[in-house]
Design a protein around this motif. Sequence first.
Motif, short mmCIF file in Angstrom:
data_model
loop_
_atom_site.label_atom_id
_atom_site.label_comp_id
_atom_site.label_asym_id
_atom_site.label_seq_id
_atom_site.Cartn_x
_atom_site.Cartn_y
_atom_site.Cartn_z
N ALA A 213 0.83 -1.20 0.00
CA ALA A 213 0.00 0.00 0.00
C ALA A 213 0.87 1.25 0.00
CB ALA A 213 -0.93 -0.02 1.22
N ILE A 214 1.94 1.24 0.80
CA ILE A 214 2.85 2.39 0.86
C ILE A 214 3.55 2.59 -0.49
CG2 ILE A 214 4.97 3.28 1.91
CD1 ILE A 214 4.09 1.81 4.50
N MET A 215 4.00 1.48 -1.09
CA MET A 215 4.71 1.57 -2.37
C MET A 215 3.77 1.96 -3.51
SD MET A 215 7.24 -1.70 -1.81
CE MET A 215 8.11 -1.54 -3.36
N ASN A 216 2.53 1.50 -3.45
CA ASN A 216 1.55 1.90 -4.47
C ASN A 216 1.29 3.40 -4.39
OD1 ASN A 216 1.27 -0.71 -5.37
ND2 ASN A 216 -0.64 -1.11 -4.30
N ASP A 217 1.26 3.93 -3.15
CA ASP A 217 1.07 5.37 -2.98
C ASP A 217 2.26 6.14 -3.54
OD1 ASP A 217 -0.66 7.48 -1.50
OD2 ASP A 217 1.39 7.92 -0.85
N ALA A 218 3.46 5.60 -3.35
CA ALA A 218 4.66 6.23 -3.92
C ALA A 218 4.57 6.25 -5.44
CB ALA A 218 5.91 5.49 -3.46
N GLY A 219 4.02 5.17 -6.01
CA GLY A 219 3.85 5.11 -7.46
C GLY A 219 2.88 6.15 -7.99
N LYS A 220 1.89 6.51 -7.17
CA LYS A 220 0.95 7.55 -7.57
C LYS A 220 1.55 8.94 -7.40
CE LYS A 220 -3.03 4.73 -6.23
NZ LYS A 220 -4.15 4.57 -5.26
N THR A 221 2.54 9.05 -6.54
CA THR A 221 3.18 10.34 -6.26
C THR A 221 4.30 10.63 -7.25
OG1 THR A 221 2.69 10.04 -3.90
CG2 THR A 221 4.31 11.72 -4.47
N PHE A 222 5.12 9.61 -7.56
CA PHE A 222 6.28 9.78 -8.44
C PHE A 222 6.08 8.96 -9.73
CE2 PHE A 222 7.92 9.94 -4.01
CZ PHE A 222 8.24 11.29 -3.98
N GLU A 223 6.12 9.65 -10.85
CA GLU A 223 5.84 9.00 -12.13
C GLU A 223 6.79 7.84 -12.43
OE1 GLU A 223 5.48 11.68 -15.38
OE2 GLU A 223 3.99 12.95 -14.39
N ASP A 224 8.07 8.00 -12.08
CA ASP A 224 9.04 6.96 -12.40
C ASP A 224 8.88 5.72 -11.53
OD1 ASP A 224 9.95 8.81 -10.38
OD2 ASP A 224 11.84 7.73 -10.36
N LEU A 225 8.03 5.80 -10.48
CA LEU A 225 7.79 4.62 -9.64
C LEU A 225 6.42 4.01 -9.93
CD1 LEU A 225 9.13 5.81 -6.15
CD2 LEU A 225 10.22 4.23 -7.75
#
Length: 440
Positions: A213-225
């Motif tokens: 869930a934390i990493m998915n949120d990072a993916g929504k925040t940073f395009e390269d993730l």
Amino acid sequence: MATITITFDKRASNTTKGNKFMLVLRISHNRKTRYIPFNLHLKENQYDVRTGKIIGILNSVRHTKRTQKIFSDVDLWIDDNEGKIKNWEMDRLKSEIEQRFFNIAPSRTILNHGGKYLSRLRLEQRFSTASSYEDALKSLIKYRRHLKGIADTKIKTLYEIRGDKMLPLDEFKDLDMEISSIDYGFSRDFKAYLSNRYASKNTPAIFLRSLQAIMNDAGKTFEDLRNHKPLSNIKKKSHANAPAPLDMEDIHKIRMLELEPNTPIWDNRNYLLFMFNNMGMNFFDMAILKRFQFEDNRIKYFRKKTHYEGDYFSVLQSDESLKIIKHYLNGQTDNEYLFPIIPENTSLERLHKVNKGKVKIFNEYGARIAALAGIERRITTYTLRDTWTNIGLDMGIDIRKISSGLGHSSVQVTEKHYGKSVTTKILDEINAKITKVQGS
């Protein structure tokens, strides 16, 4: 619309001797302000706000060209991308400007972004979820310790709370890691570590889902993730815990126990019976009941675990429950707790931690009550929910009605949790009909 200016940051933390201030790019967006430093400390008379010129320092012309170029490039970029930028959070906008125009690579580590995610949960007053997610991050840090051969000592917290922010403690920064470096191989080895370390089969799945869930949120925040999802192919299936319900005979034994009134074990027997009488009410839901929720011989409440889904209950109280309630009525105000479980004035942030301690105490008394009543099965906060369900199924009550009483989102959820009990009863009925001798 986002706007920018070049100005001084006059906060004491960025002021040097001789009254020199940090020259910064000031960003304003959605009523919030952030600063990006140019790494220049100047006196106020060394920067002309009107012309943008820097004077009186070494290489002043070069510094002027650099700051003016950055300002011009950022201003043009904001203007060209106004449509999508207006929907961004301030921290994302600041990060994009730092990366594009200041060559500052954002620190996209699991602890840094985890802290932002937990901060958001705390602001939403979802303290229990935040605690659970921090536990998952702790397990990752413990695994990093394991890889480095560091002793596995208890971690009280990973963060320092400053206002509404959660910042990683310095002692864990060397164990932090970039989210992009968490790949499939690391994730697979981490799961193996969790499976070996924890007795519960569900703990690894819970931790892995929290980290995802934390990493998915990072993916929504940073395009390269956005497409970086190393945990997506790691199995995170939960294992249903086999219910260990009591039966009506056990409940009767508990009711008949001769316990000294107004003692802790007597109180906990009352709580046990109250939960059973209220459709296997969750211990936390009982602990936080307020006086105003008891009205017209009914208890009215939203189930804490699923209140976001609108799970509201209004339960008519049995004679036994009314007797229990009336014992604890002592002139409380409407907003005071009905039962003396949670101390008054406990903050929302501490509430779930206090509840954890109270659950432990209840389970200890549950074991003592079981021993006194000659019951070999364990009695925990979950037992009453399983007991209410199992007795209902034994009585032939429609599983759809049982599911509604439990607050499950669907019958399928009930069947998943109590599948063995349901399947056994159905198969017994089918087998009896098939094997019944005609005419007997």
